[in-house]
Design a protein around this motif. Structure first.
Motif, short mmCIF file in Angstrom:
data_model
loop_
_atom_site.label_atom_id
_atom_site.label_comp_id
_atom_site.label_asym_id
_atom_site.label_seq_id
_atom_site.Cartn_x
_atom_site.Cartn_y
_atom_site.Cartn_z
N GLU A 58 0.82 -1.21 0.00
CA GLU A 58 0.00 0.00 0.00
C GLU A 58 0.86 1.27 0.00
O GLU A 58 0.60 2.22 -0.74
N SER A 59 1.91 1.26 0.80
CA SER A 59 2.74 2.46 0.81
C SER A 59 3.50 2.61 -0.51
O SER A 59 3.68 3.72 -1.02
N ALA A 118 0.43 10.44 1.24
CA ALA A 118 1.64 10.00 0.54
C ALA A 118 2.80 10.95 0.82
O ALA A 118 3.95 10.51 1.00
N GLN A 119 2.47 12.24 0.91
CA GLN A 119 3.54 13.21 1.19
C GLN A 119 4.07 13.02 2.61
O GLN A 119 5.26 13.01 2.86
N ARG A 120 3.10 12.82 3.57
CA ARG A 120 3.50 12.60 4.96
C ARG A 120 4.40 11.37 5.04
O ARG A 120 5.40 11.35 5.73
N GLN A 121 3.99 10.37 4.27
CA GLN A 121 4.75 9.13 4.27
C GLN A 121 6.16 9.38 3.74
O GLN A 121 7.14 8.90 4.29
N ALA A 122 6.22 10.20 2.68
CA ALA A 122 7.54 10.49 2.10
C ALA A 122 8.38 11.28 3.10
O ALA A 122 9.58 11.04 3.25
N GLU A 123 7.72 12.23 3.82
CA GLU A 123 8.47 13.07 4.76
C GLU A 123 9.00 12.26 5.93
O GLU A 123 10.16 12.34 6.29
N GLY A 157 9.43 9.23 6.13
CA GLY A 157 10.20 8.06 5.75
C GLY A 157 9.47 6.81 6.21
O GLY A 157 9.61 5.74 5.67
N GLY A 158 8.62 6.99 7.28
CA GLY A 158 7.82 5.84 7.76
C GLY A 158 6.65 5.63 6.84
O GLY A 158 6.31 6.48 6.02
N LEU A 159 6.02 4.50 7.04
CA LEU A 159 4.94 4.15 6.14
C LEU A 159 3.67 3.99 6.96
O LEU A 159 3.62 3.16 7.86
N THR A 160 2.67 4.80 6.73
CA THR A 160 1.44 4.66 7.49
C THR A 160 0.63 3.50 6.91
O THR A 160 -0.20 3.71 6.05
N ALA A 161 0.92 2.33 7.43
CA ALA A 161 0.17 1.16 7.00
C ALA A 161 -1.22 1.22 7.62
O ALA A 161 -1.39 1.78 8.69
N GLU A 162 -2.20 0.63 6.94
CA GLU A 162 -3.53 0.59 7.53
C GLU A 162 -3.79 -0.81 8.06
O GLU A 162 -3.46 -1.79 7.41
#
Lengths: 557, 502
Positions: free
Chosen positions: B4-5, B193-198, B200-205
């Motif tokens: 997903e990420s 997606a931007q937060r994830q990129a910033e 570096g972590g991946l907000t998995a659901e």
């Protein structure tokens, strides 16, 4: 209970007041009559008979009571009858058969359909209520002009004097009548085995009747009849005399001229019947206060009694002299007078009071213990069922493959084959419930707390009951381990130390059943996985585990 | 990194934040079904939208060649202005030339004049190099190609018409309907997606919060999948008391609250305690086989203290010391010894009275009683009764009314009414009616003051109030049951649904 139907119009006429239907029903109910209501088709008033009040079995008696209650006519209804020339002689030999007879003559009657209906109903209801189905009293009514007095009450051999029974067409012996006539067959049990039967005949040997079975055809009442002869026979004088008093009062109320008849017994005793003399009693108003909780003064109490058709007058010692009419067969104690005072006062006027005495509650310890067991079982997710204590050997033994050990309480007169013994255990109830619910979602977890019964020659009533807990789980995945979990949870909560020992026994699969043993080493139950043979027989398609615990034993330990 | 990420990242980087599933499959080097599963989850979280497009895809048929067969024929005929049909097989080196004739004329390159084909102006232009859209499309179908792709490649060509002309020429070109799914980031998706990129972590659901997520602290990095809370769940049922059992418990509690002691007595009872001690004459209709269950096994039981039995017997025969005239018949010991199933729990309260007749006492008993009745919707041969007595110098009919009114008030009745009635062992006797609100007045049972013929032989001189009430009726009314059998033949479905709050 039999129902009497009363024509409201006739009742109103006799009461002498145009009571509306609603008021009539209300007043009758206040008097204690069990009124069903007015039949919408026939317009007749339907009343369930009170066995204790035969004087209220007919329209005349009801009118007499209503007139008093409504204060149209209060106090004792006096019945003074002249003596008749007709006599009755009782022959020896009936002492051990049906010794007592009371009789009356009534003249000047017109047998309208209405009157015939009233009399037939009354006769039948008195046979039931006072006569205990003719055993204690049976009544015969005859056309006086067909007989030639004196009348002889006599024993007759079973093959003795022939006569034509009512509704018959040829003379028969008493025994033939018992064997073939419908009434003979219905009441033969009252005479069977006796060396002779009672017979009532006139001076020319014309038979009036064979009490308590049947009248003769020749002496029956017809629409042309104006004068009648009445007899009541039975084994005790009291019931016989009171039954005749009820009938005599009705005929007098209907306008008949009643005459007293002299009955001569073989021991020389003479009985003038009907004996309408009232029975004197003495009532202390303090008792009214004590039993009812109301405090009417003497004159009010006298008036209340008079409204219930008693003779009543105050005595100098502040008590009340009461005259009880002869037709009030139910009055055997002053307590009966007190109830009538309360009824006349009106139950609707009595103000409920809380008893001031303080007592401390004392629950049954066994029941309290069962409350705890029930709480644990529901906490474990089990649904409670209740089943009948009545069961059958098929349900208790055969279906579960349990052997019958002959220690079962058996009914003598069961009403259905499914209910002819008292249950020996509660497992059948659990299994039957599962069998009936095979379409309901699983898992099914159910339990029952109830009594199981067995013979016990030492016990006061030759049987004993034990409180049991039965539980069952039906589920595709259930097994002995789950059952043991449940039993151990129960044991933990209720502080029982339960031991499990293998024992192969139906209805369980061999190797998967156990007896349950208390800390004291007593056997307190059993449980296991139900044998598929049993499941198949009961139409249950999933595995079932089942257990029963003896709560009486666990409670005591 | 989970799929997903990865998907979010790929979309963030893609133009317009959109990619087809096929593109994602090749970029993420994974399987189409996994991409779709991840896409659906992201959609449910509101991070992407899935746009479905249908289009046509062309692939070469079995006889595909770069040129249409009629173009080859035109070139072979080489500009002759008219050709006899009979010469065509030779010129085209084919036995059956019907297809060529059909397509040459349909295209309008030749016209047919009797047995000759005549070259048209359009035919000349075609020879000179003018090409039709279908020919251009055909050329491209060397490999599988979609219509949108064709449009891209053949700018300025009427691709639609070309495809239309080729439709039905299966041997040359196969045309199939295709669905293409395009994933596009939503606004929320872009920021996620931007937060994830910033970070570096991946907000998995995640669907299920697991112990591992809690203890590892990883719950901080995950998003919890949103549920549709409006969906119904599968039923579960609590364990519970039987509805009738609950009425019994309530009645029991009510009497305990009023200071009563609880008693019990055997179900298998002698006629003595069931009838004789209650001054029911031995020839009373209620005692007959017709109404009472007698026992075949065991047949008889023991009578109590002979003196007590003698007092009871005498009271029946002539009233004894009670001031009554009695029933005036010969009392039989044998009839009193007969065993039966108790017909009322008054057998329990009368035993309690005989055991200790000293006032003040209040006693009650709840238990099964038996009457020989045929089963129907309102009758069972076995049912529950609640009996009570009050032995008290101050007791009277009005306190009986007060006690029962209080009991039924506790059981939920608004009002209680009494009507005169008859029982052999009470005088006065009343029938009890309770007003159950919307259900109206309902008959509940009988009550009264014990006759002196009952109490005096048992050694009691105080007033004794007594009652025997049914409970099934109350349970049926409360739980809306019209058939009494339902209470004892358990329908598990009904027990599961029966409401606790009733």
């Amino acid at each position: 209970m039999p129902v009497v139907t009363i024509a409201p119009a006739l009742l109103r006429r006799l009461v002498g007041r145009p009571l509306a239907d609603e008021e009539l029903i209300r007043v009758l109910a206040e008097l204690g009559c069990d009124v069903e209501g007015i039949d919408s088709q026939t317009g007749m008033l339907r009343i369930n008979l009170l066995p204790a009040r035969p004087d209220l079995f007919d329209v005349c008696g009801l009118a007499r009571a209503l007139k008093g209650y409504l204060e149209i006519e209060t106090g004792l209804a006096e019945y003074r009858f002249p003596d008749s020339a007709v006599r009755v002689r009782v022959q020896p030999g009936l002492e051990a058969i049906r010794p007592f007879i009371a009789t009356a003559v009534v003249r000047g009657l017109r047998f309208s359909d209405e009157l015939v209906g009233v009399i037939m109903d009354l006769q039948e209801n008195l046979h039931w209520g006072l006569g205990r189905d003719r055993r204690r009293a049976s009544i015969g009514i005859y056309d006086l002009n067909t007989v030639t007095p004196d009348i002889i009450y006599q024993p007759v051999k079973p093959d003795g004097l022939r006569f034509v029974p009512l509704g018959g067409d040829k003379p028969q012996t008493p025994q033939e009548i018992l064997d073939t006539h419908p009434k003979g067959q219905a009441y033969r049990h009252l005479l069977e085995g006796l060396p002779a039967y009672p017979l009532l005949a006139d001076s020319r040997n014309r038979v009036l009747s064979m009490p308590p079975i049947i009248n003769s055809e020749e002496t029956k009442v017809t629409p042309q009849t104006t004068d009648i002869f009445i007899d009541v026979t039975g084994p005790e004088s009291g019931a016989v005399s009171r039954t005749l008093s009820v009938i005599a009062a009705v005929f007098a109320d209907l306008g008949g001229r009643v005459e007293r008849v002299r009955v001569e017994y073989p021991d020389g005793k003479i009985w003038q019947t009907p004996d309408m003399s009232p029975e004197p009693m003495c009532l202390d108003p303090a008792e009214v206060r004590q039993i009812i909780g109301i405090n009417p003064d003497i004159s009010e109490t006298v008036q209340l009694l008079r409204r219930m058709r008693y003779g009543a007058e105050p005595l100098p010692d502040r008590r009340i002299r009461v005259l009880v009419p002869a037709y009030r067969s139910d009055v055997m104690h002053t307590r009966d007078l007190i109830e009538d005072v309360a009824i006349a006062y009106g139950y609707h006027r009595l103000k409920p009071e809380i008893l001031p005495t303080v007592t401390s509650s004392q629950p049954s310890r066994l029941e309290e213990f069962c409350v705890l067991v029930r709480r644990v079982m529901t906490g474990l997710g089990f649904i409670e069922i209740m089943s009948l204590n009545l069961s059958s050997p098929e349900a208790q033994f055969e279906k579960l493959g349990i052997p019958d050990d002959g220690r079962t309480v058996i009914l003598e007169n069961p009403i259905s084959v499914e209910q002819r013994i008292l249950r020996r255990h509660l497992l059948a109830g659990i299994m039957e419930t599962m069998s009936l619910n095979s379409t309901q979602p699983y898992p099914q977890k159910i339990f029952e707390i109830g009594d199981a019964f067995e013979l016990d020659p030492q016990a006061e009533t030759s049987a004993r009951s034990r409180r049991q807990l039965a539980l069952g789980i039906a589920d595709a995945k259930t097994g002995f381990a789950e059952l043991r979990q449940i039993l151990e949870a129960l044991g933990r909560e209720l502080d029982w130390e339960l031991g499990f020992a293998p024992e192969d026994r139906m209805p369980f699969i061999p190797g998967r059943s156990a007896i349950i043993i208390s800390a004291a080493g007593e056997r307190v139950g059993s449980g296991g996985e139900v044998h598929p043979e049993v499941l198949e027989r009961l139409g249950i398609g999933v595995p079932v585990v089942l257990a029963q615990l003896d709560l009486d034993r666990l409670f005591r330990s | 990194m989970n799929l997903e990420s990865g998907l979010l990242r790929a979309l963030l980087e893609a133009p317009e934040n959109r990619l087809t599933v096929n593109e994602l499959v090749s970029r993420l080097k994974t399987d189409q079904s996994l991409v779709m599963a991840a896409a659906v989850k992201l959609k449910e979280s509101g991070l992407v939208e899935i746009i479905e497009r249908t289009f046509e895809e062309l692939s070469p048929g079995l006889q595909w060649s770069k040129k249409l067969p009629e173009r080859s024929a035109l070139e072979r005929l080489g500009g002759e202005s008219a050709v006899e049909l009979s010469r065509l097989p030779v010129l085209l080196a084919k036995d059956d030339v019907r297809a060529e004739v059909k397509w040459l004329t349909r295209k309008g390159w030749f016209s047919r004049e009797r047995d000759r084909l005549v070259l048209t102006e359009k035919g000349r232009q075609a020879l000179a190099g003018a090409r039709e859209p279908d020919e251009l499309v055909l050329e491209q179908v060397q490999e599988r190609v979609t219509v949108p792709e064709l449009k891209k490649r053949l700018a300025g060509v009427d691709v639609e018409t070309g495809v239309k002309l080729l439709r039905g020429r299966e041997e040359l070109v196969r045309i199939r309907q295709r669905v293409e799914r395009v994933l596009k980031l939503t606004e929320a998706g872009i920021s996620a997606a931007q937060r994830q990129a910033e970070t570096g972590g991946l907000t998995a659901e995640v669907t299920q919060l697991t112990p591992e997520l809690i203890t590892s602290g990883r719950w901080r990095q995950v998003r919890f999948r949103r549920y549709d809370v409006s969906l119904p769940a599968k039923e579960v049922y609590p364990g519970k008391e039987h509805p009738l059992g609950r009425i019994i418990s309530e009645a029991r509690r009510a009497f305990l609250e009023m200071g009563f002691e609880e008693t019990a007595s055997p179900v298998v009872e002698t006629a003595f305690w069931d009838f004789d001690a209650l001054f029911q004459p031995q020839d009373h209709p209620a005692r007959e086989m017709q109404d009472t269950f007698y026992l075949a096994v065991p047949r008889t039981g023991r009578l109590p203290d002979p003196e007590l039995v003698a007092r009871v017997a005498q009271t029946h025969e002539n009233g004894g010391e009670t001031g009554s005239r009695g029933w005036q018949y010969r009392w039989q010991t044998a009839a009193a010894e007969r065993l039966l199933l108790r017909t009322h729990t008054t057998a329990a309260t009368i035993r309690a009275l005989a055991q200790n007749p000293s006032p003040p006492r209040k006693v009650f008993c709840i238990g099964r009683v038996f009457r020989r009745e045929n089963m129907d919707a309102t009758h069972l041969p076995e049912f529950i009764q609640i009996d009570g007595i009050i032995i008290d110098e101050r007791a009277s009919l009005v306190t009986l009314f007060g006690t029962l009114a209080e009991f039924y008030r506790k059981m939920g009745a608004s009002e209680v009414r009494f009507r005169p009635s008859y029982f052999p062992y009470t005088e006065p006797s009343v029938e009890v009616f309770a007003n159950l609100g919307r259900l109206g007045w309902v008959e509940m049972g009988g009550a009264g003051v014990f006759r002196p013929e009952v109490t005096i032989p048992l050694g009691c001189r105080a007033t004794v109030l007594a009652w025997g009430l049914g409970l099934e009726r109350l349970a049926m009314l409360r739980f809306g049951v019209s058939d009494i059998r339902k209470l004892y033949w358990a329908d598990i479905g009904w027990l599961r649904e029966a409401k606790l709050c009733r």
